[in-house]
Write an enzyme that holds these catalytic residues in place. Structure first.
Site, PDB file in Angstrom:
ATOM      1  CE  LYS A  51      -3.771  -2.474   2.219  1.00  0.00           C
ATOM      2  NZ  LYS A  51      -4.483  -2.843   3.463  1.00  0.00           N
ATOM      3  CD  GLN A  95      -3.319  -4.410   6.592  1.00  0.00           C
ATOM      4  OE1 GLN A  95      -3.236  -3.431   5.863  1.00  0.00           O
ATOM      5  NE2 GLN A  95      -3.891  -5.533   6.206  1.00  0.00           N
ATOM      6  CG  ASP A 118      -9.498  -0.321   4.825  1.00  0.00           C
ATOM      7  OD1 ASP A 118      -9.247  -0.396   3.610  1.00  0.00           O
ATOM      8  OD2 ASP A 118      -8.791  -0.831   5.710  1.00  0.00           O
TER       9      ASP A 118
END
Ligand code: NAD
Length: 302
Positions: A51, A95, A118
């Site tokens: 990422k 994450q 997200d």
């Protein structure tokens, strides 16, 4: 035909780079993404590094914010609130997975939905369900974009989604059954939605019969070879979300990555199919970048 997620993601990164360069040329600051990682899970480290690399490629600033696995839930919550209130951060992700002593629901729910790139906060999920502008979870957003870029229409089609997770199965099913969505910044305005959707999961009986009625099958189960050739009708579209590590002594790493689909035998029957790797994975990462730019733009407009 192979749905080449790697190629489409490269195209989209090019478009994003142009947009970020235009910001710079106009003397504006560039979007900034925060990536929170807790502990040292090797798979998570790899995802985070990928990422960071993708952000660098398009000119989005990315900061990695690492905490030890022993961090308490309360301290992590405080850190999330700090990021919510940090004006230099446009969006951030935490994450997953988190260590067992920390509730993912508690942490994700604490993220300001405007910075939730997200798309996992209850606010964003609720807005998605209601068809309101929202930040959409990266994998479903990427799959929708991939279908759109190959001009695969979903209107009136029967789509079978295998898997009911909050990050893939559920939001994917919602997006597909909705009336065509509002076009969001950075997203193709294709008429995706209006599908008839069946969601299958580990307790579904006779998965094969259901799959045989599908025009499009999206598999997100985390189970190698779950979808075999006799479950797929000629001319169906198959989207393989699964990422599974299987032992392979011939590979330098000692393992290789496979999806949930028996690609070798399903591909000859499918009209379109995504490979693993190189299908949904690159689309997921590029969707995170699109979501970051979307959060940046929304902030500027506020
Ligand atoms: P999860 O692991 O949270 O849940 C799996 C789902 O699949 C469950 O809802 C379960 O009911 C269903 N399932 C499991 N076995 C089944 C079976 N035999 N028959 C029918 N249904 C079954 O799911 P997740 O987090 O959505 O991840 C699914 C897979 O997708 C994993 O391999 C994950 O690594 C991968 N993934 C890939 C990407 C990407 O970018 N390519 C992104 C997210 C997840």
């Amino acid at each position: 035909m192979i749905l080449d997620g790697k190629k489409i993601a490269t195209e989209i990164r090019g478009e994003l780079r142009t947009q970020v360069e235009a910001l710079k040329a106009a003397d504006k600051r560039v979007p900034k993404l925060g990536i929170v990682i807790v502990g040292n899970n090797p798979a998570s480290e790899t995802y985070v590094n990928n990422k960071m690399k993708a952000c660098a490629e398009v000119g989005i600033e990315a900061v990695k914010i690492a905490y030890p696995a022993e961090i308490t839930e309360q301290t992590l919550l405080t850190e999330v609130h700090k990021l919510n209130n940090d004006p230099s951060i446009d969006g951030f992700i935490v994450q997953l997975p988190l260590p067992e002593h920390i509730s993912e629901t508690t942490i994700l729910s604490a993220i300001d939905h405007r910075k939730d790139v997200d798309g996992l906060t209850p606010e964003n999920v609720g807005r998605t369900v209601q068809g309101l502008p929202s930040i959409i979870s990266a994998t479903p957003r990427g799959i929708r974009e991939l279908l759109a870029r190959y001009n695969i229409q979903t209107e009136g089609k029967h789509v079978v989604v295998i898997g009911r997770s909050n990050i893939v199965g559920k939001p994917m099913a919602i997006l597909l059954m909705q009336r065509p969505y509002l076009s969001l910044p950075g997203m193709s305005a294709a008429s995706l939605g209006d599908a008839t959707v069946t969601i299958c999961h580990s307790k579904t009986r006779d998965l094969k019969s259901i799959c045989l009625t599908a025009d499009i099958i999206i598999v997100a189960a985390g189970s190698p070879n779950l979808l075999t050739a006799e479950m797929v009708r000629e001319g169906a579209t198959v989207i393989d979300v699964g990422i599974n590590r299987i032992d392979d002594p011939t590979s330098p790493r000692g393992y290789r990555l496979v999806g949930d689909v028996d690609f070798e035998h399903v591909a000859p029957k499918a009209a379109y199919i995504t490979p693993v790797p190189g299908g949904v994975g690159p689309m997921t990462i590029v969707s995170l970048l699109q979501n970051t730019l979307q959060a940046y733009q929304l902030k500027i407009e506020e």
